[in-house]
Write a protein that holds these residues in place. Structure first.
Motif, PDB file in Angstrom:
ATOM      1  N   ALA A  12      -8.737   0.096  -5.965  1.00  0.00           N
ATOM      2  CA  ALA A  12     -10.056   0.293  -4.980  1.00  0.00           C
ATOM      3  C   ALA A  12      -9.669   0.859  -3.912  1.00  0.00           C
ATOM      4  CB  ALA A  12     -10.529  -0.862  -4.687  1.00  0.00           C
ATOM      5  N   SER A  13     -10.748   1.712  -3.449  1.00  0.00           N
ATOM      6  CA  SER A  13     -10.582   2.647  -2.181  1.00  0.00           C
ATOM      7  C   SER A  13     -11.380   1.934  -1.055  1.00  0.00           C
ATOM      8  CB  SER A  13     -10.977   4.186  -2.426  1.00  0.00           C
ATOM      9  OG  SER A  13     -10.931   4.662  -1.304  1.00  0.00           O
ATOM     10  N   VAL A  14     -10.905   1.383   0.027  1.00  0.00           N
ATOM     11  CA  VAL A  14     -11.963   1.134   1.158  1.00  0.00           C
ATOM     12  C   VAL A  14     -11.568   1.706   2.426  1.00  0.00           C
ATOM     13  CG1 VAL A  14     -11.657  -1.249  -0.023  1.00  0.00           C
ATOM     14  CG2 VAL A  14      -9.755  -0.577   1.763  1.00  0.00           C
ATOM     15  N   ALA A  15     -12.622   1.866   3.167  1.00  0.00           N
ATOM     16  CA  ALA A  15     -12.860   2.231   4.452  1.00  0.00           C
ATOM     17  C   ALA A  15     -13.068   1.682   5.440  1.00  0.00           C
ATOM     18  CB  ALA A  15     -13.556   3.656   4.527  1.00  0.00           C
ATOM     19  N   TYR A  16     -12.386   0.640   6.246  1.00  0.00           N
ATOM     20  CA  TYR A  16     -12.565  -0.034   7.441  1.00  0.00           C
ATOM     21  C   TYR A  16     -13.633  -1.227   7.275  1.00  0.00           C
ATOM     22  CZ  TYR A  16     -10.445   3.940   9.805  1.00  0.00           C
ATOM     23  OH  TYR A  16      -9.477   4.877  10.107  1.00  0.00           O
ATOM     24  N   ALA A  72      -2.638  -5.202  -7.989  1.00  0.00           N
ATOM     25  CA  ALA A  72      -3.664  -4.787  -6.922  1.00  0.00           C
ATOM     26  C   ALA A  72      -3.247  -3.296  -6.156  1.00  0.00           C
ATOM     27  CB  ALA A  72      -3.954  -5.949  -5.919  1.00  0.00           C
ATOM     28  N   ILE A  73      -3.995  -2.410  -6.452  1.00  0.00           N
ATOM     29  CA  ILE A  73      -3.787  -1.284  -5.680  1.00  0.00           C
ATOM     30  C   ILE A  73      -5.043  -0.806  -4.743  1.00  0.00           C
ATOM     31  CG2 ILE A  73      -3.217   1.194  -6.029  1.00  0.00           C
ATOM     32  CD1 ILE A  73      -2.243   0.411  -8.992  1.00  0.00           C
ATOM     33  N   ALA A  93     -10.034  -4.848   9.734  1.00  0.00           N
ATOM     34  CA  ALA A  93      -9.275  -5.879  10.730  1.00  0.00           C
ATOM     35  C   ALA A  93      -8.642  -6.752  10.110  1.00  0.00           C
ATOM     36  CB  ALA A  93     -10.768  -6.250  11.578  1.00  0.00           C
ATOM     37  N   ASN A  94      -9.044  -7.463   8.808  1.00  0.00           N
ATOM     38  CA  ASN A  94      -8.723  -8.458   8.201  1.00  0.00           C
ATOM     39  C   ASN A  94      -8.632  -8.269   6.682  1.00  0.00           C
ATOM     40  OD1 ASN A  94      -8.208 -10.571  10.285  1.00  0.00           O
ATOM     41  ND2 ASN A  94     -10.436 -10.112  10.688  1.00  0.00           N
ATOM     42  N   ALA A  95      -7.612  -8.359   6.220  1.00  0.00           N
ATOM     43  CA  ALA A  95      -7.423  -8.260   4.402  1.00  0.00           C
ATOM     44  C   ALA A  95      -6.572  -9.241   3.856  1.00  0.00           C
ATOM     45  CB  ALA A  95      -6.859  -6.675   4.295  1.00  0.00           C
ATOM     46  N   ASP A  96      -6.948  -9.875   2.938  1.00  0.00           N
ATOM     47  CA  ASP A  96      -6.340 -10.861   2.170  1.00  0.00           C
ATOM     48  C   ASP A  96      -6.164 -10.462   0.674  1.00  0.00           C
ATOM     49  OD1 ASP A  96      -5.237 -13.054   0.996  1.00  0.00           O
ATOM     50  OD2 ASP A  96      -6.369 -14.536   1.996  1.00  0.00           O
ATOM     51  N   ILE A  97      -4.877 -10.002   0.503  1.00  0.00           N
ATOM     52  CA  ILE A  97      -4.786  -9.369  -0.972  1.00  0.00           C
ATOM     53  C   ILE A  97      -3.850  -9.971  -1.832  1.00  0.00           C
ATOM     54  CG2 ILE A  97      -4.177  -7.024  -2.299  1.00  0.00           C
ATOM     55  CD1 ILE A  97      -4.761  -5.713   0.446  1.00  0.00           C
ATOM     56  N   GLY A  98      -4.181 -10.272  -2.918  1.00  0.00           N
ATOM     57  CA  GLY A  98      -2.916 -11.179  -3.893  1.00  0.00           C
ATOM     58  C   GLY A  98      -3.353 -10.753  -5.244  1.00  0.00           C
ATOM     59  N   ALA A  99      -2.010 -10.529  -5.913  1.00  0.00           N
ATOM     60  CA  ALA A  99      -2.084 -10.410  -7.469  1.00  0.00           C
ATOM     61  C   ALA A  99      -1.088 -10.980  -8.179  1.00  0.00           C
ATOM     62  CB  ALA A  99      -1.643  -8.810  -7.352  1.00  0.00           C
ATOM     63  N   GLY A 100      -1.322 -11.240  -9.368  1.00  0.00           N
ATOM     64  CA  GLY A 100      -0.199 -11.767 -10.186  1.00  0.00           C
ATOM     65  C   GLY A 100       1.016 -11.381 -10.355  1.00  0.00           C
ATOM     66  N   ARG A 101       0.892  -9.944 -10.457  1.00  0.00           N
ATOM     67  CA  ARG A 101       2.110  -9.044 -10.433  1.00  0.00           C
ATOM     68  C   ARG A 101       2.303  -8.477  -8.920  1.00  0.00           C
ATOM     69  NH1 ARG A 101       2.091  -6.067 -16.209  1.00  0.00           N
ATOM     70  NH2 ARG A 101       0.591  -4.576 -14.884  1.00  0.00           N
ATOM     71  N   ASP A 102       2.009  -6.945  -9.094  1.00  0.00           N
ATOM     72  CA  ASP A 102       2.377  -6.305  -7.695  1.00  0.00           C
ATOM     73  C   ASP A 102       1.257  -5.968  -6.821  1.00  0.00           C
ATOM     74  OD1 ASP A 102       5.154  -6.094  -9.110  1.00  0.00           O
ATOM     75  OD2 ASP A 102       4.533  -3.992  -9.617  1.00  0.00           O
ATOM     76  N   VAL A 103       1.640  -5.794  -5.653  1.00  0.00           N
ATOM     77  CA  VAL A 103       0.806  -5.205  -4.708  1.00  0.00           C
ATOM     78  C   VAL A 103       1.167  -3.922  -4.167  1.00  0.00           C
ATOM     79  CG1 VAL A 103      -0.569  -5.800  -2.460  1.00  0.00           C
ATOM     80  CG2 VAL A 103      -0.370  -7.832  -3.864  1.00  0.00           C
ATOM     81  N   ASN A 104       0.259  -3.214  -4.276  1.00  0.00           N
ATOM     82  CA  ASN A 104       0.570  -1.584  -4.096  1.00  0.00           C
ATOM     83  C   ASN A 104      -0.205  -1.178  -3.128  1.00  0.00           C
ATOM     84  OD1 ASN A 104       1.207   1.036  -3.829  1.00  0.00           O
ATOM     85  ND2 ASN A 104       1.308   1.259  -6.298  1.00  0.00           N
ATOM     86  N   LEU A 105       0.442  -1.015  -1.709  1.00  0.00           N
ATOM     87  CA  LEU A 105      -0.199  -0.525  -0.487  1.00  0.00           C
ATOM     88  C   LEU A 105       0.203   0.707  -0.101  1.00  0.00           C
ATOM     89  CD1 LEU A 105      -0.728  -3.839   1.290  1.00  0.00           C
ATOM     90  CD2 LEU A 105      -2.360  -2.839  -0.146  1.00  0.00           C
ATOM     91  N   ARG A 106       1.132   1.721  -1.094  1.00  0.00           N
ATOM     92  CA  ARG A 106       1.482   2.895  -0.517  1.00  0.00           C
ATOM     93  C   ARG A 106       0.585   3.916  -0.305  1.00  0.00           C
ATOM     94  NH1 ARG A 106       6.078   2.848  -5.451  1.00  0.00           N
ATOM     95  NH2 ARG A 106       7.614   2.068  -4.246  1.00  0.00           N
ATOM     96  N   SER A 107      -0.807   3.643  -0.645  1.00  0.00           N
ATOM     97  CA  SER A 107      -1.687   4.567  -0.178  1.00  0.00           C
ATOM     98  C   SER A 107      -2.570   3.977   0.702  1.00  0.00           C
ATOM     99  CB  SER A 107      -2.332   5.123  -1.330  1.00  0.00           C
ATOM    100  OG  SER A 107      -1.412   5.922  -2.369  1.00  0.00           O
ATOM    101  N   ALA A 108      -2.473   3.188   1.475  1.00  0.00           N
ATOM    102  CA  ALA A 108      -3.024   2.309   2.501  1.00  0.00           C
ATOM    103  C   ALA A 108      -2.624   3.194   3.919  1.00  0.00           C
ATOM    104  CB  ALA A 108      -3.095   1.007   2.392  1.00  0.00           C
ATOM    105  N   LEU A 109      -3.418   3.599   4.548  1.00  0.00           N
ATOM    106  CA  LEU A 109      -3.294   4.314   5.914  1.00  0.00           C
ATOM    107  C   LEU A 109      -3.234   3.336   6.879  1.00  0.00           C
ATOM    108  CD1 LEU A 109      -5.648   6.992   5.100  1.00  0.00           C
ATOM    109  CD2 LEU A 109      -3.107   7.147   4.715  1.00  0.00           C
ATOM    110  N   SER A 110      -3.955   2.317   7.159  1.00  0.00           N
ATOM    111  CA  SER A 110      -4.195   1.380   8.165  1.00  0.00           C
ATOM    112  C   SER A 110      -4.501   0.055   7.735  1.00  0.00           C
ATOM    113  CB  SER A 110      -4.789   2.047   9.284  1.00  0.00           C
ATOM    114  OG  SER A 110      -6.001   2.245   9.145  1.00  0.00           O
ATOM    115  N   GLY A 111      -4.426  -0.920   8.790  1.00  0.00           N
ATOM    116  CA  GLY A 111      -4.862  -2.182   8.856  1.00  0.00           C
ATOM    117  C   GLY A 111      -4.350  -2.929   9.917  1.00  0.00           C
ATOM    118  N   GLU A 112      -5.343  -3.881  10.229  1.00  0.00           N
ATOM    119  CA  GLU A 112      -4.987  -4.450  11.608  1.00  0.00           C
ATOM    120  C   GLU A 112      -4.059  -5.920  11.118  1.00  0.00           C
ATOM    121  OE1 GLU A 112      -8.044  -5.216  14.516  1.00  0.00           O
ATOM    122  OE2 GLU A 112      -8.853  -3.053  14.126  1.00  0.00           O
TER     123      GLU A 112
END
Length: 186
Positions: free
Chosen positions: A88-92, A104-105, A112-131
């Motif tokens: 998924a792609s998100v914007a603020y 989860a990619i 401002a607030n993110a809670d991300i979980g996955a049974g295997r990998d969480v990939n945030l390599r292309s995430a740009l920012s998060g508080e």
């Protein structure tokens, strides 16, 4: 335009252009994937962003390897798969909640607030920012260069921070990490 939208399908959901609403959007695939699409701002006066977005699929949200489902922004975004991946792609968003049965990619700005979980990998390599965000990965956490205020991560195996020579924290940033059996933080 400003009303709620609920869509439920047994099989796959494909949105060729976009769904637009300034209220609550719920899309569910009870036995398939939410393969492709975009949730957009309302076309009504003021172009109100969706207040809440709920995507739930038995299989995948988005199509691997490179077609994310675009949810952009909303006050609250909830993404869940039972057995599959999230791409998924998100914007603020005001708040992001994502749970994937496998990987989860998430790309873009996590908000401002993110809670991300996955049974295997969480990939945030292309995430740009998060508080502030919390990650729970059954195996690995993969991160690239991004700006963040606070990251909390619990991973079953490795946490890989691939930031090159660029720091992505400031003097007010914090990180806590719990790693599993390999315990590698790179």
């Amino acid at each position: 335009r400003l009303g709620n939208l609920t869509m439920q399908a047994y099989g796959n959901v494909v949105i060729n252009e976009a769904v637009a609403s300034g209220a609550t959007v719920r899309i569910t695939s009870t036995d398939g994937s939410i393969a492709r699409g975009k949730i957009d701002n309302s076309r009504a006066v003021g172009h109100a962003r969706p207040q809440q977005i709920y995507l739930q699929a038995a299989q995948n949200i988005g199509t691997l390897p490179n077609t994310p489902f675009v949810v952009d922004n909303a006050a609250y975004i909830d993404l869940r798969t039972t057995h599959g991946d999230i791409l998924a792609s998100v914007a603020y968003p005001g708040q992001l909640y994502a749970r994937a049965g496998r990987d989860a990619i998430v790309t873009g700005h996590l908000g401002a607030n993110a809670d991300i979980g996955a049974g295997r990998d969480v990939n945030l390599r292309s995430a740009l920012s998060g508080e502030r965000f919390v990650v729970s990965a059954g195996q690995d956490l993969l991160m690239g260069q991004m700006t963040a205020t606070r990251i909390g991560a619990t991973v079953g195996r490795d946490a890989i921070f691939d930031v090159g020579n660029n720091a992505f924290f400031n003097d007010r940033s914090s990180i806590w990490l719990t790693a599993g059996y390999n315990g590698n933080a790179m």
